[in-house]
Design an enzyme around this catalytic site. Structure first.
Site, short mmCIF file in Angstrom:
data_model
loop_
_atom_site.label_atom_id
_atom_site.label_comp_id
_atom_site.label_asym_id
_atom_site.label_seq_id
_atom_site.Cartn_x
_atom_site.Cartn_y
_atom_site.Cartn_z
N LYS A 275 0.83 -1.22 0.00
CA LYS A 275 0.00 0.00 0.00
C LYS A 275 0.86 1.26 0.00
O LYS A 275 0.61 2.19 -0.78
CB LYS A 275 -0.93 -0.04 1.23
CG LYS A 275 -1.80 1.20 1.38
CD LYS A 275 -2.96 0.93 2.29
CE LYS A 275 -2.62 0.93 3.77
NZ LYS A 275 -2.31 2.26 4.32
N SER A 276 1.88 1.30 0.85
CA SER A 276 2.72 2.50 0.94
C SER A 276 3.42 2.78 -0.39
O SER A 276 3.49 3.93 -0.86
CB SER A 276 3.79 2.31 2.01
OG SER A 276 3.20 2.20 3.28
N SER B 264 6.82 9.07 12.41
CA SER B 264 5.79 8.93 11.37
C SER B 264 6.39 9.08 9.98
O SER B 264 6.92 10.13 9.62
CB SER B 264 4.70 9.98 11.57
OG SER B 264 3.92 10.10 10.40
N ARG C 191 -6.96 1.93 17.83
CA ARG C 191 -6.70 0.49 17.74
C ARG C 191 -6.35 -0.13 19.10
O ARG C 191 -6.48 -1.34 19.27
CB ARG C 191 -5.60 0.20 16.70
CG ARG C 191 -6.09 0.44 15.28
CD ARG C 191 -5.03 0.18 14.23
NE ARG C 191 -5.62 0.34 12.90
CZ ARG C 191 -4.93 0.48 11.78
NH1 ARG C 191 -3.61 0.46 11.81
NH2 ARG C 191 -5.55 0.62 10.63
N GLY D 112 -5.08 8.02 5.43
CA GLY D 112 -4.19 8.97 6.09
C GLY D 112 -2.95 9.25 5.26
O GLY D 112 -2.47 10.38 5.18
N ASP E 271 1.55 -1.24 11.87
CA ASP E 271 0.24 -1.67 11.34
C ASP E 271 -0.06 -3.13 11.67
O ASP E 271 -1.19 -3.59 11.50
CB ASP E 271 0.17 -1.46 9.83
CG ASP E 271 0.15 0.02 9.45
OD1 ASP E 271 -0.13 0.85 10.34
OD2 ASP E 271 0.40 0.33 8.28
N ARG F 74 2.85 5.94 -3.27
CA ARG F 74 4.01 6.77 -3.66
C ARG F 74 4.32 6.63 -5.15
O ARG F 74 4.84 7.56 -5.75
CB ARG F 74 5.23 6.39 -2.80
CG ARG F 74 5.10 6.90 -1.35
CD ARG F 74 6.03 6.14 -0.43
NE ARG F 74 6.09 6.66 0.93
CZ ARG F 74 5.20 6.41 1.90
NH1 ARG F 74 4.13 5.67 1.65
NH2 ARG F 74 5.37 6.91 3.11
N ARG G 55 -7.86 -3.15 9.31
CA ARG G 55 -6.95 -4.08 10.01
C ARG G 55 -7.64 -4.75 11.20
O ARG G 55 -7.34 -5.90 11.53
CB ARG G 55 -5.67 -3.37 10.43
CG ARG G 55 -4.93 -2.78 9.22
CD ARG G 55 -3.46 -2.69 9.35
NE ARG G 55 -2.94 -1.87 8.27
CZ ARG G 55 -2.63 -2.32 7.05
NH1 ARG G 55 -2.77 -3.61 6.76
NH2 ARG G 55 -2.20 -1.50 6.12
O1 LIG Z 1 3.85 6.25 5.15
C1 LIG Z 1 3.06 5.30 5.02
O2 LIG Z 1 2.79 4.78 3.91
C2 LIG Z 1 2.42 4.78 6.25
C3 LIG Z 1 2.92 5.13 7.48
C4 LIG Z 1 2.34 4.70 8.75
O3 LIG Z 1 1.63 5.78 9.31
P1 LIG Z 1 2.33 6.91 10.22
O4 LIG Z 1 3.29 7.66 9.40
O5 LIG Z 1 1.18 7.78 10.68
O6 LIG Z 1 2.97 6.17 11.36
C5 LIG Z 1 1.40 3.51 8.58
O7 LIG Z 1 0.64 3.32 9.75
C6 LIG Z 1 0.49 3.68 7.39
O8 LIG Z 1 -0.32 2.54 7.21
C7 LIG Z 1 1.27 3.87 6.11
C1 LIG Z 2 -2.84 3.39 9.31
C2 LIG Z 2 -3.06 2.91 8.09
O1 LIG Z 2 -3.20 3.65 6.93
P1 LIG Z 2 -3.40 5.21 6.71
O2 LIG Z 2 -2.69 5.96 7.80
O3 LIG Z 2 -2.87 5.48 5.35
O4 LIG Z 2 -4.90 5.47 6.75
C3 LIG Z 2 -3.12 1.44 7.88
O5 LIG Z 2 -3.18 1.03 6.70
O6 LIG Z 2 -3.11 0.65 8.83
#
Ligand SMILES: O=C(O)C1=C[C@@H](OP(=O)(O)O)[C@@H](O)[C@H](O)C1
Ligand SMILES: C=C(OP(=O)(O)O)C(=O)O
Length: 427
Positions: free
Chosen positions: A20-21, A166, A343, A92, A312, A25, A385
């Protein structure tokens, strides 16, 4: 819905969908680069499809052809004023990284998302962007979305120590720094996932990383690339835990992304005496095959620098700990309280409804092991999740478990129930 029951051991070989990350990107870098970017194994889940939608609204041509995505990059100055508010849904990552990208643009824009996004903290990105000169604010002077960004003549570089661990904040600031003139220095609280740094290099950008210190000099021009997205270890985690817990299970998960900034769960499983191994590690793509089998586990302590490397995975690790011998303590995970849902509270309440013995703390959990789970009615709280973790919990009892809000899994893993069924049928 009534969750699936385990009738047999989990056996077989699977692949999990793209990371996903990296998928998010790949669209962002592709859009901001000059030239074309092709992406294979892109994660076709709600969050990442939402990122495609948002960049289309910003004027980027993104073609989808079977398993290939083609992004026609427009460069930093080619994004266009969208006709409407940009809606990131539940993601997010999308909203926070966009804030860094759009803060230096020459048009005003508003970013919003679903109810969960509207409760998630944004000051962590707003404050440093303001210090760089951005005109950015949340709704009614709060830090919460909708977020409004207005154009400013230019942003300035910053020397900034991140108060939270983060990758989203770090990445937003890297994207902003790339649009300034001069050197930005970021110091992380703990090292977090480094996909933005690695992909920036892949797209011909320059970045220096020395431990927790990152230096980026702007402005920089990026060049389109071919991105091959590895499988998501955060999605693999659910099957890894299921195989560890269901007697006689043995599974192989191919092509999983294994960046050392993401593999905390493997270290924890080894510390708990779990039988897990990596094969065929490809150091160029940082991916490999995970083999895991049913194991007798012992409790452990999870704290400190490892937390961002498994953030996560903590809900599913908490479930794992309910079945280990002895107690497991998880600390320093206060970030879990500000994810899609709280969570810490969701894991504790829902697993305790099924017979677990978990005490929540401000920054984690105290989990008693070897508890016998039973049936019941649980909710995902709309959090993908939590929903997937509860399905794995349901495999550990003969009684029925009913999950409300199960559709949330499509946020990161729309084929989750299909892949689980495949393993239960022993393919
Ligand atoms: O940079 C990313 O792709 C992510 C960073 C993490 O969040 P944080 O940066 O808020 O820790 C993770 O929990 C999220 O699922 C994906
Ligand atoms: C925290 C997560 O994603 P995001 O912050 O992108 O909503 C996740 O996928 O567990």
């Amino acid at each position: 819905m009534e969750l699936l029951k385990a009738t047999k051991p989990l056996l077989g070989t699977i692949v999990v969908p793209g990371d996903k990350s990296i998928s998010h990107r790949s669209i962002m870098f592709g859009a901001l680069a000059n030239g074309t970017t092709t992406i294979t194994n892109f994660l076709r889940a709600d969050d990442c499809l939402g990122t495609i939608q948002v960049f289309r609204q910003l004027g980027v041509n993104i073609e989808e052809q079977d398993d290939l995505i083609r992004v026609h990059g427009v460069g930093w100055s080619g994004l266009q004023l969208p006709e409407t508010v940009l809606d990131v849904g539940n993601s997010g990552t999308t909203i926070r990284l966009l804030m860094g990208i759009l803060a230096a643009q020459k048009f005003a824009v508003t970013l919003t998302g679903d109810e969960s996004i509207q409760r998630r903290p944004m000051n962590r990105v707003i404050a440093p962007l303001r210090a760089m000169g951005a005109n950015i604010s949340g709704m009614n002077h709060t830090e919460f979305p909708p977020i409004t960004i207005k154009p400013v003549p230019n942003l300035s570089p910053i020397n900034y120590q991140l108060p939270v661990a983060s990758a989203q904040v770090k990445s937003a600031l890297i994207f902003a720094a790339l649009q300034t003139t001069g050197e930005t220095v970021l110091t992380e609280k703990e090292q977090t996932r480094d996909h933005t740094e690695e992909m920036l290099k892949q797209f011909c950008g320059q970045i220096e990383v020395a431990g927790k210190e990152i230096r980026i000099s702007g402005p920089q021009t990026l060049i389109g690339q071919e991105v091959i997205v590895p499988g998501d270890i955060s999605s693999a985690a659910f099957f890894i835990v299921a195989a560890l817990l269901i007697p006689k299970s043995k599974i192989i998960i191919k092509n999983v992304g294994l960046s050392s900034t993401r593999t905390g769960i493997i270290d924890v499983i080894k510390a708990m005496n779990g039988k897990i191994n990596i094969h065929d590690y490809d150091s160029v793509n940082q991916s490999g095959t995970i083999c895991v089998e049913h194991s007798e586990l012992v409790g452990t302590v999870i704290e400190g620098e490892i937390i961002p490397r498994l953030i996560d995975e903590l809900p599913i690790i908490a479930l794992l700990a309910t079945q280990a011998k002895g107690q497991t303590v998880i600390r320093d995970a206060e970030e879990l309280a500000v994810k899609e849902t709280n969570r810490i509270q969701a894991v504790t309440e829902e697993l305790n409804k099924l017979g677990a013995n978990i005490k929540s703390t401000r920054d984690g959990f105290i989990i008693q092991g070897q508890t016998k789970l039973h049936g019941g009615k649980v909710t995902s709280y709309g959090d993908h999740r939590i929903g997937m973790m509860l399905q794995i919990a349901a495999l550990l009892t003969d009684e029925s478990v009913f999950l409300s809000d199960s559709s949330a899994v499509s946020v990161s893993f729309p084929t989750f129930f299909d892949v689980l069924t495949e393993l239960m049928e022993g393919h």
